[in-house]
Write an enzyme that holds these catalytic residues in place. Structure first.
Site, PDB file in Angstrom:
ATOM      1  N   GLU A   1       0.834  -1.217   0.000  1.00 18.30           N
ATOM      2  CA  GLU A   1       0.000   0.000   0.000  1.00 18.30           C
ATOM      3  C   GLU A   1       0.866   1.262   0.000  1.00 18.30           C
ATOM      4  O   GLU A   1       2.079   1.194   0.255  1.00 18.30           O
ATOM      5  CB  GLU A   1      -0.925  -0.003   1.214  1.00 18.30           C
ATOM      6  CG  GLU A   1      -0.182   0.064   2.540  1.00 18.30           C
ATOM      7  CD  GLU A   1      -0.974   0.789   3.622  1.00 18.30           C
ATOM      8  OE1 GLU A   1      -1.366   1.956   3.396  1.00 18.30           O
ATOM      9  OE2 GLU A   1      -1.177   0.187   4.684  1.00 18.30           O
TER      10      GLU A   1
ATOM     11  N   LYS B   1      -4.493  -1.756  15.213  1.00 20.88           N
ATOM     12  CA  LYS B   1      -3.965  -0.999  16.347  1.00 20.88           C
ATOM     13  C   LYS B   1      -4.967  -0.863  17.462  1.00 20.88           C
ATOM     14  O   LYS B   1      -6.162  -0.761  17.213  1.00 20.88           O
ATOM     15  CB  LYS B   1      -3.652   0.425  15.885  1.00 20.88           C
ATOM     16  CG  LYS B   1      -2.302   0.613  15.314  1.00 20.88           C
ATOM     17  CD  LYS B   1      -1.900   2.066  15.513  1.00 20.88           C
ATOM     18  CE  LYS B   1      -0.534   2.288  14.913  1.00 20.88           C
ATOM     19  NZ  LYS B   1      -0.586   2.324  13.460  1.00 20.88           N
TER      20      LYS B   1
HETATM   21  N1  PSU Z   1      -3.128   1.504  10.339  1.00 21.22           N
HETATM   22  C1  PSU Z   1      -1.820   1.733  10.578  1.00 21.22           C
HETATM   23  N2  PSU Z   1      -1.105   2.500   9.716  1.00 21.22           N
HETATM   24  C2  PSU Z   1      -1.664   3.021   8.585  1.00 21.22           C
HETATM   25  C3  PSU Z   1      -3.048   2.742   8.318  1.00 21.22           C
HETATM   26  C4  PSU Z   1      -3.725   1.982   9.225  1.00 21.22           C
HETATM   27  O1  PSU Z   1      -1.305   1.275  11.566  1.00 21.22           O
HETATM   28  O2  PSU Z   1      -0.974   3.725   7.826  1.00 21.22           O
HETATM   29  C5  PSU Z   1      -3.680   3.264   7.070  1.00 21.22           C
HETATM   30  C6  PSU Z   1      -3.898   2.078   6.093  1.00 21.22           C
HETATM   31  O3  PSU Z   1      -3.648   2.517   4.766  1.00 21.22           O
HETATM   32  C7  PSU Z   1      -5.369   1.769   6.288  1.00 21.22           C
HETATM   33  C8  PSU Z   1      -5.943   3.141   6.536  1.00 21.22           C
HETATM   34  O4  PSU Z   1      -5.958   1.117   5.184  1.00 21.22           O
HETATM   35  O5  PSU Z   1      -4.977   3.783   7.348  1.00 21.22           O
HETATM   36  C9  PSU Z   1      -7.294   3.080   7.217  1.00 21.22           C
HETATM   37  O6  PSU Z   1      -7.876   4.350   7.228  1.00 21.22           O
HETATM   38  P1  PSU Z   1      -9.420   4.535   7.674  1.00 21.22           P
HETATM   39  O7  PSU Z   1      -9.469   4.175   9.117  1.00 21.22           O
HETATM   40  O8  PSU Z   1      -9.707   5.988   7.401  1.00 21.22           O
HETATM   41  O9  PSU Z   1     -10.213   3.603   6.798  1.00 21.22           O
END
Ligand code: PSU
Ligand code: MN
Length: 300
Positions: A23, A155
């Site tokens: 990603e 997390k």
């Molecule tokens: N969790 C992490 N680091 C990240 C992300 C999530 O520990 O960089 C990023 C990933 O790309 C994940 C996104 O898909 O955040 C999720 O965002 P949201 O909660 O807005 O869907």
């Protein structure tokens, strides 16, 4: 052209060889300049060391790129106003010729379109604490897009029990690689069970093949705990995370800005501690994902 696949990636895919999708939101919204680019390059390097080919996914000028070149990676890592792209963001970024980084959801969509079966990331998005309506698009994508996602769980900035409930509703098998518990990103344990523990790469390959043979369209979540030596103990992490969540609440941060805000706040509050763990688990996940891709490629 809408989809631009790096020739090296395309050649390996044509032969059914091992490719690992990566990603790019962690480059644009997860880490800061210049370490973001260095980390992304190290992740690619780890994939190569295992004998697989990395394919970092992003959108550049409205074109979907599968397998960024080092120059493109450098550009993305320093570009301003990059759109964080999950499913809903693709038509916008493409129609407007924007730059976009792909989240777990966004990367899964692209990986599946081009036939990449394995994808490595750090942690997936989930259900936010105190905002139970804020379910990451990652969870719904896992319910409908057949790619194996290798991660260190989610997390503890998130509501982990609710996250696992949504994965169950979405029909996503949650596999623990050499663990009985769903890992909590910085720490190895969450107290929550996975659906199945497996201890070998061959078993993971079998699960992926079984899902493919059944033609079921969901993703498979392969969770890998952070290595013991790199762990940030949950008791220490939790204090910092509680503070970050409270700060987000106080500042009224919501929507797609919430995850990047929390990540940055945890990093600030913990000094180098959270970052060190984050990098270690990213490299570890990339290694395991590449090994899975190699196991899958040799099964045929
Ligand atoms: N969790 C992490 N680091 C990240 C992300 C999530 O520990 O960089 C990023 C990933 O790309 C994940 C996104 O898909 O955040 C999720 O965002 P949201 O909660 O807005 O869907
Ligand atoms: Mn969200």
């Amino acid at each position: 052209m809408l989809l631009n696949i790096h020739p090296e990636v395309e050649a390996v895919l044509e032969k059914g060889g091992p490719v690992v999708a990566l990603e790019s939101t962690l480059i644009t919204h997860g880490f800061s300049i210049p370490e973001n680019v260095e980390i992304a390059l190290s992740i690619e390097q780890v994939v190569r060391e295992q004998g697989a080919v990395p394919a970092t996914v992003a959108i550049l000028g409205g074109e979907i790129i599968v397998g960024l070149t080092p120059a493109q990676l450098e550009y993305l890592g320093t570009a301003k106003d990059v759109r964080k792209c999950s499913r809903r963001d693709f038509p916008i970024a493409v129609a407007r010729y924007e730059d976009g980084s792909t989240t777990v959801a966004g990367t899964m969509i692209v990986a599946h379109k081009v036939g990449i079966r394995v994808f490595a990331t750090g942690g997936i998005g989930g259900v936010h604490r105190g905002h139970w309506f804020d379910e990451s698009a990652d969870l719904l994508e896992l319910g409908q897009t057949p790619v194996a996602v290798v991660c260190a769980g989610a997390k503890a900035i998130l509501d982990l029990p609710s996250t696992l409930e949504v994965l169950e509703t979405q029909g996503v098998p949650v596999i623990g690689y050499q663990t009985d518990e769903f890992p909590a990103f910085y720490s190895r344990q969450s107290g929550l069970p996975v659906d199945l523990r497996v201890d070998s790469l061959a078993e993971i390959a079998d699960l992926i093949c079984a899902r493919e043979a059944l033609d079921l369209k969901m993703g498979l979540l392969v969770t890998v705990p952070i290595p013991v030596a790199d762990e940030w103990p949950a008791s220490e992490a939790q204090v910092v995370i509680d503070q970050a969540v409270a700060d987000a609440e106080h500042e009224g941060v919501v929507g797609k800005a919430l995850t990047p805000y929390l990540l940055e706040r945890v990093s600030e509050l913990s000094g180098e501690r959270s970052k060190k763990a984050n990098i270690a688990l990213l490299l570890n996940n990339a290694r395991v994902a590449a090994q899975i891709a190699c196991a899958l490629a040799s099964e045929k």
